[in-house]
Design a protein around this motif. Structure first.
Motif, PDB file in Angstrom:
ATOM      1  N   LYS A  69       0.647  -1.146  -0.046  1.00  0.00           N
ATOM      2  CA  LYS A  69       0.131  -0.017  -0.011  1.00  0.00           C
ATOM      3  C   LYS A  69       0.851   1.233  -0.106  1.00  0.00           C
ATOM      4  CE  LYS A  69      -3.537   2.474   2.879  1.00  0.00           C
ATOM      5  NZ  LYS A  69      -4.415   2.397   4.271  1.00  0.00           N
ATOM      6  N   MET A  91       1.046   4.138  -3.133  1.00  0.00           N
ATOM      7  CA  MET A  91       0.687   5.282  -3.127  1.00  0.00           C
ATOM      8  C   MET A  91       1.948   6.195  -3.626  1.00  0.00           C
ATOM      9  SD  MET A  91      -1.431   5.258   0.415  1.00  0.00           S
ATOM     10  CE  MET A  91      -2.057   6.909   0.229  1.00  0.00           C
ATOM     11  N   CYS A  94       3.323   1.316  -9.590  1.00  0.00           N
ATOM     12  CA  CYS A  94       1.854   0.857  -9.287  1.00  0.00           C
ATOM     13  C   CYS A  94       1.480  -0.467 -10.299  1.00  0.00           C
ATOM     14  CB  CYS A  94       1.161   2.202 -10.116  1.00  0.00           C
ATOM     15  SG  CYS A  94       1.103   3.801  -9.431  1.00  0.00           S
ATOM     16  N   LEU A 117      -5.297   8.223  -4.501  1.00  0.00           N
ATOM     17  CA  LEU A 117      -4.626   8.219  -3.357  1.00  0.00           C
ATOM     18  C   LEU A 117      -5.462   8.327  -2.210  1.00  0.00           C
ATOM     19  CD1 LEU A 117      -1.855  10.805  -4.018  1.00  0.00           C
ATOM     20  CD2 LEU A 117      -1.512   8.567  -3.658  1.00  0.00           C
ATOM     21  N   LEU A 149      -7.065   4.503  -2.001  1.00  0.00           N
ATOM     22  CA  LEU A 149      -6.014   3.647  -1.567  1.00  0.00           C
ATOM     23  C   LEU A 149      -5.915   3.827   0.004  1.00  0.00           C
ATOM     24  CD1 LEU A 149      -3.545   4.064  -4.288  1.00  0.00           C
ATOM     25  CD2 LEU A 149      -4.782   1.977  -4.171  1.00  0.00           C
ATOM     26  N   ALA A 150      -5.793   5.019   0.430  1.00  0.00           N
ATOM     27  CA  ALA A 150      -5.590   5.362   1.956  1.00  0.00           C
ATOM     28  C   ALA A 150      -6.754   4.725   2.667  1.00  0.00           C
ATOM     29  CB  ALA A 150      -5.636   6.730   2.267  1.00  0.00           C
TER      30      ALA A 150
END
Length: 525
Positions: free
Chosen positions: A79, A83, A119, A182, A185-186
């Motif tokens: 992760k 990011m 990525c 972002l 994903l967070a």
């Protein structure tokens, strides 16, 4: 308990959406650039060679950096690195927008390529951590559909922006997508990394980067200079030697007690990983051929513009989404081997049908065969990728996914160079330019678009018809070459892929009550 089960399950699919959004952003960058090149040539005073490197720099960096990108995710957290890669890609996109010289733009493309290279393997490897083998084909289908969606959206969006706004917006459009990615994903993706943190293997990283870089550079140069060029052939040979040395080093390191090679050579003992990776690359070979020639056919023969070309690719994209979306259900019913073979059969059929295209063929006929090709692409890519992923433990999913992506990304410039040479050779061999002055004849042979300009200046309807027929012939020959390769892939799939998905021994599938953190023998946040 029911609420917790539902939350864990929903989180995995939201995480998949976040990764698909990241891949859409990365994919848009390459497809938007294709329609921006003429504008950039004027704005940055770029030569033809510099324009070629605008495209090649991005592909080259991705090809050489995916292996260390996957390793970094396994070591420091998928992760976190995903990011980081997305943020670096966003920075490169902003730099592209505000570059004032060709050199700056190429450097910015390198930065964007580094971010994309991180990525690409990590978004795919995270699927191995989050989803069981039963769920994985559907997850891969959604992931690959997001990648394919960039193909028509890029030219359509790029053409619309270029016709109305400053050219830098074709790169700044990535920024809001990066920001959304972002945030998603967070919020949605749990952190995961190998319980046994892999060593960095600097010798392996340097050898693989140098070998893949030199090989890819040589292939690109051969596409520009010709396949008999001594310098290009020397670069290709040097790249292959470095990669051979890399392979020997990895084998030696793997035999050492406690050795941690960049590539776990034991991966290639499994038929699913080895042939799933190879066959996924073969389907990508066909996709490159179609995407290289069909937009040119739309513009040169059907007379569309860049935006129109993107719109006319929608049947192919629709077929791809349908094929990828249904791959898991078909594989569950008839098995991985038969599903992949069926997909390659569709690909071969669509390509052979496309080879019957003539200058008088309308869009309806073209739409039919590219839709069949799209269905075959979606079916084969989702199935073969899932077959390869089923051999990966969660411990090495980052590097294993990077190996898969590296094979495919190196195949991109190789396929475009080889298939581009096929089109150009067939096009030139079909021309009969006796009586045309030497300089004009050379211009006609250079490209179909330059040839149409010559025919327009001369007012020669006969030359225009000949050029159109020659280019269509070149496209047909290239499609036959791709179709033969897909027919070979049918045989390979039937002989070498596993019949049905196996149960994961290294990464047990989740039961209904399990969340990602409970079912993987590694550290998951």
């Amino acid at each position: 308990m029911v609420i917790l089960m539902s939350t864990a399950g929903n989180r995995r699919w939201w995480a998949l959406g976040a990764m698909a959004l990241a891949m859409l952003s990365v994919g848009l960058d390459g497809t938007i650039l294709s329609v921006a090149l003429p504008t950039l040539a004027v704005r940055l005073h770029a030569s033809t060679v510099e324009l070629q490197w605008f495209v090649a720099a991005y592909t080259l960096v991705i090809a050489v950096a995916v292996l260390p990108g996957g390793l970094l995710g396994d070591r420091f957290g998928r992760k976190k690195m995903l990011m980081t890669g997305l943020a670096v890609f966003g920075i490169g996109s902003v730099w592209c927008a505000y570059s004032s010289t060709a050199g700056q733009f190429i450097a910015a493309r390198v930065v964007a390529g580094v971010g994309a290279a991180i990525c690409i393997p990590l978004s795919l490897s995270t699927l191995t951590v989050l989803f069981s083998e039963r769920e994985r084909p559907r997850a891969v289908g959604i992931w690959s559909s997001a990648t394919f969606l960039a193909l028509p959206v890029g030219p359509i969006l790029g053409g619309w922006l270029l016709s109305r706004y400053w050219s830098g917006w074709v790169f700044l459009i990535n920024v809001p997508v990066v920001v959304l990615g972002l945030v998603a994903l967070a919020l949605a993706v749990p952190e995961s990394l190998s319980a046994r943190r892999p060593a960095l293997d600097p010798v392996g990283v340097l050898a693989s980067c140098a070998g893949l870089g030199l090989l890819t550079f040589g292939v690109i140069e051969a596409g520009q200079r010709g396949w008999s060029d001594g310098v290009a052939l020397s670069e290709i040979a040097g790249g292959l030697l470095l990669l051979a040395g890399f392979g020997l080093w990895e084998l030696r390191l793997g035999r050492r007690t406690g050795g941690q090679p960049l590539i776990d050579t034991a991966l290639f003992r499994g038929r699913g990983f080895t042939w799933g990776t190879i066959l996924a690359a073969m389907s990508g070979f066909a996709m490159i051929g179609v995407l290289f020639t069909v937009p040119q056919f739309f513009q040169a023969i059907l007379g569309t513009d860049a935006m129109g070309s993107g719109l006319r690719l929608l049947p192919m994209i629709g077929g791809t989404i349908i094929g990828a979306g249904g791959a898991d259900r078909i594989a569950a019913r008839i098995g991985v081997r038969s599903t992949a073979a069926a997909g390659f059969t569709l690909l071969a059929a669509g390509l052979f049908l496309g080879a019957a295209t003539s200058t008088t063929s309308g869009f309806g006929f073209v739409a039919a065969w590219i839709a069949v090709i799209g269905a075959g692409l979606g079916l084969t890519f989702a199935t073969t990728t899932s077959a390869a992923l089923s051999e990966l433990s969660a411990e090495r999913s980052g590097v294993g996914s990077a190996v898969m992506q590296s094979v495919q990304k190196v195949g991109a410039p190789l396929g475009s160079a080889v298939l581009g040479s096929v089109v150009n050779s067939a096009y030139r061999d079909h021309l009969h330019l006796a009586g045309l002055p030497g300089d004009l004849a050379g211009t006609v042979r250079d490209s179909v678009f330059a040839a149409q300009g010559v025919a327009g200046r001369l007012g020669s309807a006969g030359l225009l018809a000949q050029v159109r027929a020659a280019f269509t012939h070149g496209v047909d020959v290239m499609l036959v070459v791709c179709a033969v390769a897909m027919a070979v892939a049918v045989v390979l799939a039937l002989l070498l892929l596993p019949g049905r998905g196996r149960h994961e021994s290294t990464a047990p599938a989740a039961g209904p009550a399990e969340g990602p953190a409970e079912r993987r023998p590694e550290r998951v946040g």
